[in-house]
Design a protein around this motif. Structure first.
Motif, short mmCIF file in Angstrom:
data_model
loop_
_atom_site.label_atom_id
_atom_site.label_comp_id
_atom_site.label_asym_id
_atom_site.label_seq_id
_atom_site.Cartn_x
_atom_site.Cartn_y
_atom_site.Cartn_z
N SER A 57 1.05 -1.24 -0.24
CA SER A 57 0.12 0.03 0.05
C SER A 57 0.65 1.20 -0.01
O SER A 57 0.32 2.46 -0.20
CB SER A 57 -1.03 0.12 1.15
N LEU A 58 2.34 1.08 0.22
CA LEU A 58 3.00 2.32 0.05
C LEU A 58 3.36 2.90 -1.16
O LEU A 58 3.64 3.81 -1.37
CB LEU A 58 4.43 2.07 0.89
N ALA A 59 2.90 2.04 -2.34
CA ALA A 59 3.52 2.17 -3.57
C ALA A 59 2.66 3.54 -4.19
O ALA A 59 3.29 4.52 -4.67
CB ALA A 59 3.06 1.23 -4.61
N ALA A 60 1.48 3.71 -3.84
CA ALA A 60 0.39 4.81 -4.13
C ALA A 60 0.99 6.13 -3.55
O ALA A 60 1.31 7.08 -4.16
CB ALA A 60 -0.87 4.36 -4.18
N PRO A 61 1.32 5.91 -2.27
CA PRO A 61 1.72 7.44 -1.59
C PRO A 61 3.15 7.83 -2.22
O PRO A 61 3.30 9.04 -2.32
CB PRO A 61 1.90 6.94 -0.27
N LEU A 62 3.99 6.86 -2.57
CA LEU A 62 5.25 7.15 -3.18
C LEU A 62 5.13 7.85 -4.43
O LEU A 62 5.82 8.64 -4.76
CB LEU A 62 6.12 6.06 -3.12
N LEU A 63 4.35 7.14 -5.25
CA LEU A 63 4.03 7.78 -6.61
C LEU A 63 3.47 9.32 -6.31
O LEU A 63 4.00 10.10 -7.04
CB LEU A 63 3.19 6.89 -7.42
N ARG A 64 2.47 9.32 -5.44
CA ARG A 64 1.77 10.53 -5.33
C ARG A 64 2.80 11.88 -4.50
O ARG A 64 2.66 12.81 -5.06
CB ARG A 64 0.74 10.46 -4.17
N MET A 65 3.90 11.20 -3.94
CA MET A 65 4.88 12.25 -3.20
C MET A 65 5.71 12.77 -4.60
O MET A 65 6.04 13.84 -4.37
CB MET A 65 5.87 11.39 -2.35
N HIS A 66 6.01 11.69 -5.35
CA HIS A 66 6.89 12.34 -6.68
C HIS A 66 6.04 13.25 -7.30
O HIS A 66 6.74 14.41 -7.69
CB HIS A 66 7.09 11.22 -7.45
N PHE A 67 4.76 13.25 -7.59
CA PHE A 67 4.14 14.15 -8.37
C PHE A 67 3.98 15.48 -7.63
O PHE A 67 3.97 16.57 -8.34
CB PHE A 67 2.73 13.38 -8.33
N HIS A 68 3.75 15.15 -6.40
CA HIS A 68 3.60 16.54 -5.49
C HIS A 68 4.86 17.32 -5.68
O HIS A 68 4.79 18.70 -5.55
CB HIS A 68 3.12 16.14 -4.00
N ASP A 69 6.20 16.46 -5.62
CA ASP A 69 7.30 17.35 -5.64
C ASP A 69 7.35 18.02 -7.03
O ASP A 69 7.82 19.24 -7.02
CB ASP A 69 8.28 16.26 -5.49
N CYS A 70 7.17 17.42 -7.98
CA CYS A 70 7.28 17.94 -9.38
C CYS A 70 6.36 19.02 -9.62
O CYS A 70 6.64 19.96 -10.41
CB CYS A 70 7.18 16.85 -10.45
N PHE A 71 5.23 18.88 -9.06
CA PHE A 71 4.11 20.14 -9.64
C PHE A 71 4.43 21.31 -8.61
O PHE A 71 3.86 22.31 -9.03
CB PHE A 71 2.77 19.34 -9.09
N VAL A 72 5.45 21.28 -7.73
CA VAL A 72 5.72 22.49 -6.80
C VAL A 72 7.16 22.65 -6.99
O VAL A 72 7.66 21.77 -6.37
CB VAL A 72 5.16 22.26 -5.34
N ARG A 73 7.59 23.61 -7.70
CA ARG A 73 8.90 24.05 -7.81
C ARG A 73 9.74 23.17 -8.68
O ARG A 73 10.93 23.19 -8.96
CB ARG A 73 9.62 24.17 -6.38
N GLY A 74 9.06 22.21 -9.34
CA GLY A 74 9.68 21.36 -10.09
C GLY A 74 10.41 20.09 -9.38
O GLY A 74 10.15 20.21 -8.14
N CYS A 75 10.79 19.03 -10.03
CA CYS A 75 11.08 17.96 -9.61
C CYS A 75 12.66 18.06 -8.70
O CYS A 75 13.56 17.71 -9.24
CB CYS A 75 11.45 16.72 -10.49
N ASP A 76 12.42 18.70 -7.40
CA ASP A 76 13.85 19.11 -6.69
C ASP A 76 13.86 18.67 -5.33
O ASP A 76 14.72 19.21 -4.60
CB ASP A 76 13.88 20.69 -6.61
N GLY A 77 13.10 17.82 -5.11
CA GLY A 77 13.02 17.14 -3.48
C GLY A 77 12.56 18.23 -2.46
O GLY A 77 12.70 17.75 -1.24
#
Length: 325
Positions: A57-77
């Motif tokens: 069940s952690l797979a979905a949140p990890l995908l979402r985290m990457h999406f949230h990272d990239c959509f705010v300031r770009g994929c910069d962690g």
């Protein structure tokens, strides 16, 4: 992958930042760490597999985290940074309060640092973990070009520029376009909702008070409403609902079948039926059992992973993903 409200001023500021950095996506390359940290990708993959094998069940949140990272300031962690005494970081923004899986990123970073100190960015690790976790639950593989560097800025209020679960199709198209993504990318990446869960509180207004008159969202299948109401009472803030009932831990095309039946959980899911292009894609994947979905998802994830990246001498390589150096 949808979230809470829209902040026009923040969006304007964000767009300037993205435009300044967007060209750097071309600087990413496959095998970026081949010489400097040859085992990096294998280490991240092994660490991710250890977590997902125990908690799929952690797979979905990890995908979402990457999406949230990239959509705010770009994929910069920047989504990984903790708040400080003088700054509320993205993590503290309302749309990000439900993010989870940070321990996977931290474990991967620790393992990579042990092999190659100060070489691999947290932004790259997040991009790899998102891919590896989805592949672990039988989802598609996509190539992840690397070379991202970590940003030093993370501001909670900027998280309100993320697509909202109640966004209409016009807003969604505009938000994706501003980040260099197409209408097709919008409907394809929405397919990420084939895995994961959401709280009842996210859809309470759809069920009980859609226009402020105690009514239900008319775009929801009326035969499905009683089922949702049986699970979610009006003030329920704790119960979790499956985004794709019946296959919540398996990455597949069922999401499009659900949306085509007007049973998508969010208003933003239902909104995909309000545009000619997105509606056609939903119906095609539902009818063809996802004939092109995996390939399309892979292509769109590669594009998303290049949004506003920092490369070269921009940013830094963090020692700890939650802290700037």
């Amino acid at each position: 992958m949808a979230i809470q409200k829209h902040n026009t001023l923040g969006l304007r500021f964000l767009l300037v930042a993205l435009l300044l950095n967007i060209a750097n996506g071309n600087d990413l390359k496959l095998g970026f760490y081949k010489k400097t940290c040859p085992r990096a990708e294998a280490i991240v993959k092994r660490t991710t597999a250890n977590f997902i094998s125990r908690a799929p069940s952690l797979a979905a949140p990890l995908l979402r985290m990457h999406f949230h990272d990239c959509f705010v300031r770009g994929c910069d962690g920047s989504v990984l940074l903790n708040s400080t005494k003088n700054n509320q970081a993205e993590k503290a923004g309302i749309p990000n309060l439900s993010l989870r899986g940070f321990q996977v990123i931290d474990a991967a970073k620790t393992a990579v640092e042990a092999a190659c100190p100060g070489v691999v960015s947290c932004a790259d690790i997040l991009a790899l973990v998102a891919r590896d976790s989805i592949q672990q639950i039988k989802g598609p593989y996509w190539p992840v070009p690397l070379g991202r560097r970590d940003g030093r800025v993370s501001i909670a209020s900027e998280s309100f520029t993320l697509p909202a679960p109640f966004a209409n199709i016009t807003t969604l198209k505009s938000q994706f376009k501003s980040r260099g993504l197409s209408v097709k990318d919008l409907v394809v990446l929405s397919g990420g909702h084939t895995v994961g869960v959401s709280h009842c509180s996210t859809i309470a207004s759809r069920l009980y008070n859609f226009t402020g008159k105690g009514d239900t969202d008319p775009t929801l299948d009326p035969k499905y409403v009683p089922h949702l109401k049986s699970k979610c009472k009006p003030t329920d803030t704790t119960t979790l609902l499956e985004m794709d009932p019946g296959s919540v831990k398996t990455f597949d095309e069922d999401y499009y079948t659900i949306v085509s039946k007007r049973r998508g959980l969010f208003e933003s899911d239902a909104a995909l039926l309000n545009d000619k292009q997105t509606s056609a894609y939903v119906k095609l994947q539902a009818k063809s059992h996802g004939a092109t979905f995996f390939k399309d998802f892979s292509d769109s994830m590669v594009k998303m992973g290049k949004i506003g990246v920092l490369t070269g001498k921009n940013g830094e390589i963090r020692k700890h993903c939650a802290l700037i150096n």
